[in-house]
Design a protein around this motif. Structure first.
Motif, short mmCIF file in Angstrom:
data_model
loop_
_atom_site.label_atom_id
_atom_site.label_comp_id
_atom_site.label_asym_id
_atom_site.label_seq_id
_atom_site.Cartn_x
_atom_site.Cartn_y
_atom_site.Cartn_z
N ASN A 123 35.80 2.65 48.88
CA ASN A 123 34.74 2.24 47.94
C ASN A 123 34.64 0.73 47.82
OD1 ASN A 123 33.30 4.30 46.92
ND2 ASN A 123 34.06 4.05 44.83
N ASN A 124 35.07 0.04 48.83
CA ASN A 124 35.06 -1.43 48.81
C ASN A 124 35.81 -2.01 47.63
OD1 ASN A 124 33.54 -1.60 51.19
ND2 ASN A 124 31.70 -1.10 50.00
N ARG A 125 36.88 -1.35 47.28
CA ARG A 125 37.80 -1.82 46.25
C ARG A 125 37.16 -2.00 44.88
NH1 ARG A 125 42.60 -4.12 48.64
NH2 ARG A 125 42.98 -4.83 46.53
N ILE A 126 36.27 -1.13 44.54
CA ILE A 126 35.72 -1.15 43.18
C ILE A 126 35.50 0.28 42.72
CG2 ILE A 126 33.63 -1.68 41.80
CD1 ILE A 126 35.17 -4.21 42.32
N THR B 147 34.50 5.56 35.46
CA THR B 147 35.48 6.29 36.27
C THR B 147 36.90 5.81 35.94
OG1 THR B 147 33.82 6.37 38.00
CG2 THR B 147 36.07 6.91 38.66
N VAL B 148 37.03 4.50 35.82
CA VAL B 148 38.34 3.91 35.51
C VAL B 148 38.84 4.43 34.16
CG1 VAL B 148 39.50 1.73 34.95
CG2 VAL B 148 37.95 1.86 36.92
N MET C 151 44.08 -0.59 36.11
CA MET C 151 42.68 -0.55 35.66
C MET C 151 41.96 -1.85 36.01
SD MET C 151 43.36 1.27 32.00
CE MET C 151 41.83 0.95 31.25
N ILE C 152 42.65 -2.96 35.80
CA ILE C 152 42.03 -4.26 36.12
C ILE C 152 41.75 -4.35 37.62
CG2 ILE C 152 42.44 -6.77 36.14
CD1 ILE C 152 44.03 -6.30 33.47
N GLN C 153 42.71 -3.89 38.40
CA GLN C 153 42.49 -3.94 39.85
C GLN C 153 41.32 -3.04 40.26
OE1 GLN C 153 45.23 -1.99 42.61
NE2 GLN C 153 45.47 -3.91 43.70
N TRP C 154 41.24 -1.86 39.66
CA TRP C 154 40.14 -0.96 40.02
C TRP C 154 38.78 -1.54 39.62
CZ3 TRP C 154 43.14 3.65 37.44
CH2 TRP C 154 44.13 4.10 38.33
N SER D 277 40.98 -6.79 42.56
CA SER D 277 42.28 -7.38 42.87
C SER D 277 42.95 -7.89 41.60
CB SER D 277 42.10 -8.53 43.86
OG SER D 277 41.27 -9.50 43.27
N LEU D 278 44.20 -8.24 41.75
CA LEU D 278 44.96 -8.85 40.66
C LEU D 278 45.30 -10.28 41.07
CD1 LEU D 278 47.26 -5.81 39.94
CD2 LEU D 278 45.70 -6.84 38.27
N PRO D 279 45.41 -11.19 40.11
CA PRO D 279 45.59 -12.60 40.47
C PRO D 279 46.84 -12.91 41.28
CG PRO D 279 45.04 -12.37 38.15
CD PRO D 279 45.28 -10.99 38.67
#
Ligand SMILES: Nc1ncnc2c1ncn2[C@@H]1O[C@H](COP(=O)(O)OP(=O)(O)OP(=O)(O)O)[C@@H](O)[C@H]1O
Length: 483
Positions: free
Chosen positions: A145-148, A153-154, A247-250, A254-256
């Motif tokens: 899903n192109n990382r989103i 959904t999340v 959840m933030i990554q979804w 990405s995560l910092p």
């Protein structure tokens, strides 16, 4: 067909780079501790230390369908030992069913214990666990899903996970490794997800002091490891923190700290800093609008004490409100592609606020990172949430400072964009903030601690499963022997 002298195919490697033992042959019969027999089918996945095979209950002859899976690993592997005993103690189908009834849950993503045992093959002793068979994992779906994932959904996935966490916590265990790769869709309904892989499950701390355990530091999958687990302390709030990072990554892609995963202390320090200033951290993650629910979720983690039960209802309420704000509801169909939500937004204009995770947000992966101000070693109120014994406060601060003070946070963002924190009633503009760049695509790997590489006696009793969680395999198996 390979002739004399033809090279053997290279041995498969596990997800963590370890060489795997020879495959268990298709059709192999395994007998579990209850004397029930199982037949091995085709392999369906490779974990860190062994393989997962499709399986069927064995009556006679080969099976046409394989409704189960068997996770099988050499006997000395710690995580499967822990997982097996976790299942045996805590996942009896009757326990799960009565919990669901009590809580009036139509679905609980807690897999049931089916069976387990030992098996000898290739002159090697294996341990195996029989589980229900599930479908795709959410990490693969996330990549497809192109990382989103859409915001609704999340939140709905998180609600399912919280139910499982409440069940596990009630059994005095934490999961400690929540991630997309460990969330598997039910084969009956793609809207239901099961939390699997209890190889790092352990009893949560019931101590009154916040006491770091150097033997367990940084356990888990490093990008999601909670601050408590970075300190080696399994806590219930830690599971929520891990969920929060997922959840933030979804939502953001990405995560910092994804560029720094080989430096656990650096990652830990970035997380400490994130909780010192949650709005600033979220602005950095979300390049456009920060969902209010995520902000509240993180804030609630921050005020939860290290040894208290999280307020499950409150965490769920935050997500349910978040769903309602964007015109969705709990328990609805999941829908993983962003377009599924966009059409819903368009279908009912006016009623629904555009979710932050969708159209307006740029993927942080598209942008470069910027150096944040140097990380301060000072701990603020965000840390105090974890401290209930004031006399220990200084100690923990000291511990953290000692551990973290030499770590330089490397971040190289160069783009500043304006973002907003989404409010339910008003949209309040916020200052400029950095976003971070990520160029990643690999399945997150579970971290193996130094302690993890110790071996243990496979014939030991199960009473100390918590200590065995770290006793991962580090020797290679003799793979030249045949079954
Ligand atoms: N019950 C199941 N049904 C279907 N597929 C499964 C099941 N359990 C695991 N898998 C698949 O097998 C793969 C490995 O599983 P799992 O993560 O449990 O192994 P692991 O050895 O603990 O891995 P790691 O330690 O690297 O996280 C995963 O990709 C997962 O999608």
């Amino acid at each position: 067909m390979s002739g004399k002298g033809a090279k053997k195919a290279p041995k498969k490697k596990g997800a963590n780079g370890y060489k795997l033992p020879d495959p268990i042959p298709n059709g192999e019969i395994l007998t579990d501790v209850a004397k029930k027999r199982w037949i091995i089918g085709p392999s369906i996945g490779v974990g860190g230390f062994g393989e997962i095979y499709s399986a069927a209950s064995y009556t006679d002859g080969k099976s046409k369908t394989y409704p189960y899976v068997i996770k099988i690993e050499p006997h000395e592997n710690g995580p499967l030992f822990v997982e097996m005993h976790f299942y045996m103690r805590n996942a009896k189908p009757t326990d799960i069913e009565s919990w669901k009834r009590e809580r009036k849950l139509p679905f609980l993503g807690m897999p049931s214990y089916i069976g387990s045992g030992s098996h000898e093959c290739h002159n090697t002793k294996y341990r195996f666990v029989v589980m229900e068979r599930f479908g795709k994992n959410l990490w693969d779906i996330f990549l497809e899903n192109n990382r989103i994932f859409p915001e609704h959904t999340v939140y709905n996935i998180a609600l399912q996970i919280i139910d499982v966490l409440e069940y596990m916590h009630n059994k005095t265990y934490v999961h400690a490794d929540i991630k997309g790769a460990n969330l598997l869709q039910s084969l009956k309904s793609a809207d239901h997800n099961y939390l699997v892989d209890f190889g790092l499950a352990s009893h949560y701390t019931n101590k009154t002091e916040y006491k770091p355990d150097p033997k367990k530091t940084h356990n888990g999958t490093i990008e999601y490891t909670s601050r408590d687990m970075h300190m080696g302390i399994p806590t219930m709030r830690g599971d929520f923190e891990i969920l929060g990072y997922n959840m933030i990554q979804w939502l953001c892609g990405s995560l910092p700290w994804e560029k720094n995963l080989t430096e656990p202390l650096n990652v830990q320090k970035q997380k400490e800093k994130a909780f010192e200033d949650i709005p600033q951290f979220l602005k950095k993650c979300f390049s456009n609008t920060v969902p209010e629910s995520i902000f509240k979720f993180m804030k609630l983690i921050n005020v939860t004490k290290f040894n208290e039960s999280p307020n499950y209802a409150k965490f769920k309420d935050i997500l349910i409100r978040g769903l309602k704000d964007i015109g969705h509801k709990p328990g609805e169909r999941l829908g993983f592609s962003a377009s599924s939500t966009v059409s819903k937004v368009l279908a009912t204009p006016g009623k629904i606020k555009k979710p932050a995770s969708e159209v307006l947000r740029k993927s942080p992966r598209m942008q470069k990172t910027r150096s944040p101000s140097p990380v301060s070693n000072a701990l603020n109120d965000s840390d105090l949430g974890s401290l209930i014994i004031s006399s220990r406060k200084g100690k923990r601060v000291q511990d953290k400072r000692r551990i973290l003070k030499n770590i330089e946070v490397t971040d190289d963002s160069d783009t500043e964009i304006e973002i907003k924190i989404k409010r339910k009633k008003k949209n309040k503009k916020d200052e400029n903030s950095e976003v971070v760049n990520k160029d990643i695509g690999q399945k997150p790997l579970k971290r193996i601690t130094k302690k993890s590489q110790k071996q243990y006696d496979p014939d030991e009793t199960v009473s100390d499963d918590e200590t065995k969680v770290n006793n991962f395999r580090h020797r290679e198996l003799n793979r030249d022997q045949k079954c």
